[in-house]
Design an enzyme around this catalytic site. Sequence first.
Site, PDB file in Angstrom:
ATOM      1  N   HIS B  62      49.784  22.197 -37.521  1.00  0.00           N
ATOM      2  CA  HIS B  62      48.980  22.193 -38.742  1.00  0.00           C
ATOM      3  C   HIS B  62      48.760  23.515 -39.274  1.00  0.00           C
ATOM      4  CE1 HIS B  62      46.126  22.211 -35.761  1.00  0.00           C
ATOM      5  NE2 HIS B  62      44.982  22.499 -36.490  1.00  0.00           N
ATOM      6  N   HIS B  64      46.010  25.307 -39.519  1.00  0.00           N
ATOM      7  CA  HIS B  64      44.613  26.177 -39.099  1.00  0.00           C
ATOM      8  C   HIS B  64      45.020  27.525 -38.610  1.00  0.00           C
ATOM      9  CE1 HIS B  64      41.606  22.468 -39.422  1.00  0.00           C
ATOM     10  NE2 HIS B  64      41.778  23.145 -40.446  1.00  0.00           N
ATOM     11  N   ASP B  66      44.210  29.158 -36.030  1.00  0.00           N
ATOM     12  CA  ASP B  66      44.760  29.198 -34.515  1.00  0.00           C
ATOM     13  C   ASP B  66      46.030  28.599 -34.088  1.00  0.00           C
ATOM     14  OD1 ASP B  66      43.270  26.886 -35.357  1.00  0.00           O
ATOM     15  OD2 ASP B  66      42.720  26.545 -33.203  1.00  0.00           O
ATOM     16  N   HIS B  67      46.768  27.965 -34.964  1.00  0.00           N
ATOM     17  CA  HIS B  67      48.037  27.517 -34.913  1.00  0.00           C
ATOM     18  C   HIS B  67      49.009  27.870 -35.422  1.00  0.00           C
ATOM     19  CE1 HIS B  67      46.512  23.711 -32.557  1.00  0.00           C
ATOM     20  NE2 HIS B  67      45.417  24.332 -33.108  1.00  0.00           N
ATOM     21  N   HIS B 142      43.537  14.978 -38.070  1.00  0.00           N
ATOM     22  CA  HIS B 142      42.637  15.956 -37.863  1.00  0.00           C
ATOM     23  C   HIS B 142      42.144  16.510 -39.338  1.00  0.00           C
ATOM     24  CE1 HIS B 142      41.005  19.466 -36.028  1.00  0.00           C
ATOM     25  NE2 HIS B 142      42.068  20.264 -36.644  1.00  0.00           N
ATOM     26  N   ASP B 213      46.179  19.265 -33.111  1.00  0.00           N
ATOM     27  CA  ASP B 213      44.786  18.785 -33.016  1.00  0.00           C
ATOM     28  C   ASP B 213      44.701  17.477 -33.495  1.00  0.00           C
ATOM     29  OD1 ASP B 213      44.514  21.749 -32.078  1.00  0.00           O
ATOM     30  OD2 ASP B 213      43.053  22.006 -33.886  1.00  0.00           O
ATOM     31  N   HIS B 271      43.083  23.174 -25.532  1.00  0.00           N
ATOM     32  CA  HIS B 271      42.523  23.404 -26.726  1.00  0.00           C
ATOM     33  C   HIS B 271      41.076  23.516 -26.674  1.00  0.00           C
ATOM     34  CE1 HIS B 271      41.484  23.313 -31.291  1.00  0.00           C
ATOM     35  NE2 HIS B 271      42.396  23.920 -31.334  1.00  0.00           N
TER      36      HIS B 271
END
Lengths: 314, 314
Positions: B62, B64, B66-67, B142, B213, B271
């Site tokens: 996804h 975001h 941090d990914h 998410h 997530d 995570h």
Amino acid sequence: MSIKLTILGCHSATPRANAFPSSQFLEINNRYFLIDCGEGTQRQMRKYKVGFSKINHIFISHLHGDHFFGLIGLISTFGILNREKELHIYGPKGIKQITELQLRLTSSYVKYKIVFHELSSNKSELIFEDDKVSVRTIPLDHRVYTNGYLFTEKPKPRNLHLDNIKMYDEIEICDYHNLKAGKDFMLSSGEIIPNEELTIPPPKPKSFAYCSDTKYKPDIVPIIENVDLLYHESTFLSGLEELCEKTKHSTAKQAATIAKNANVGKLILGHYSSRYSNLDEFKTEAETVFDCVELGYVGKSYDTSLPIQEEICN
Amino acid sequence: MSIKLTILGCHSATPRANAFPSSQFLEINNRYFLIDCGEGTQRQMRKYKVGFSKINHIFISHLHGDHFFGLIGLISTFGILNREKELHIYGPKGIKQITELQLRLTSSYVKYKIVFHELSSNKSELIFEDDKVSVRTIPLDHRVYTNGYLFTEKPKPRNLHLDNIKMYDEIEICDYHNLKAGKDFMLSSGEIIPNEELTIPPPKPKSFAYCSDTKYKPDIVPIIENVDLLYHESTFLSGLEELCEKTKHSTAKQAATIAKNANVGKLILGHYSSRYSNLDEFKTEAETVFDCVELGYVGKSYDTSLPIQEEICN
């Protein structure tokens, strides 16, 4: 009046296990600036204890990834940490579009205001000024539009020479403001006491110039003349001048020539190509031209208030 | 037939000195996949010796930061390294626009072809298949559109039971192909020898599911049933279910409940929220529900061909 510069990353192009792309944290006259923001900068800030809340101004030299791919992560983290203060970002035209698109697509609607100062001039210009510090651009010559940055402390008021002042009963405390500002004092007799007799000059304002990335560009010398600290990229060693010309980078010798001609206090080298394993050769080469050379390396701090041997190495 | 999974990063949100955002390197049946690509992934790949040239397929769960904030750096580095092979990127709609804009604005015109596979379905779908491996999406829940990924080895042909085959003079080498494919053998007398007598089943195909997530989502159970390895996010510990609901994350107990109901071989947690300093509590909590739990941590490899105690920790 002092400058403390911490290198968060000073290697070129691709990150390696122990080589981080460009980023520096500058403390100057109680102002705090982040210069360039390669991938992983926010982690380096944590590692070297650079407080996130101190950063209100970020200066990006150019839009090559090794100088700004860490910016969006830092901006997002500020958001996660509930930052409310404005953040000012200085960099080439395009930096606003790229940042805003990333924020929109990642649904990272940060609550604080980001003020973009997009640069496009090829002349040195004043881009930041307050009562402590001024910042000017240093137009550089790289494959894309690039600026270095010159950070200069504002002069402090002159200090009172109290022993001499006491010799004149007529000088009162309310006159001190004018004396600090450099004005002479006129006695009731009409005699003028020169300011130099009543005050002591403040310490010389310190200055730092960041020049990366660039080919050898002698016309920056007048802009950076007499700075205390100069960081000048040295991607290659001598012998690769042709590659320098093609990729628009500098050799250590060229960086040292700039430092010598600009009569700087100290030269810090960096942005080393990954082809070199022995960085000492950069220092050796630069020292053939200029005496006071330091190798930039990750985690090292340079403090102009300390003698060289007391510099902090984290 | 084995799976080796290396955790390059498994912490949530903001990077810290020793906490890296999500990224995993999966080796399955001689195929190599990168799953998520948080900031600093390329440095982690260097550190844990993941060959850059092995990566032809990257799966982003996804958008975001941090990914995927490390993706553009990795793509640029591939360009610097003169990559020529196609690179396939699977991820939510938008990933193409954001990547191409960054490449354009940074003048990083990579020479190799990037093939974007943008995902938008809310149903599990087959997105990659060759003769060795298949990959399906696992729709997650998410705050933004998110997919997990299920990687499954293709079944190998059956193995010949040569001792039994030798008992029948009529079976010749040219018949082996059909036997491996599972066919029975008919003798000239008309008697049928069942395939089970002439061959041995191949090892069971291995499978790995990546779920991050997501909030607790029981309807993924049928998709990931019986996988050998399950990575399921566990951002929080029990007691913070309300926060899980709001932020759409899971507790360690919820992750373990998914693992138990799906009858997986082993659950790997990760995570973790930065609020927790003692990660052992995640394992303890998950083990109240499911027996075979491992804490994911940076640099650890999980190899399904090895007994648990021989797993490699770099």
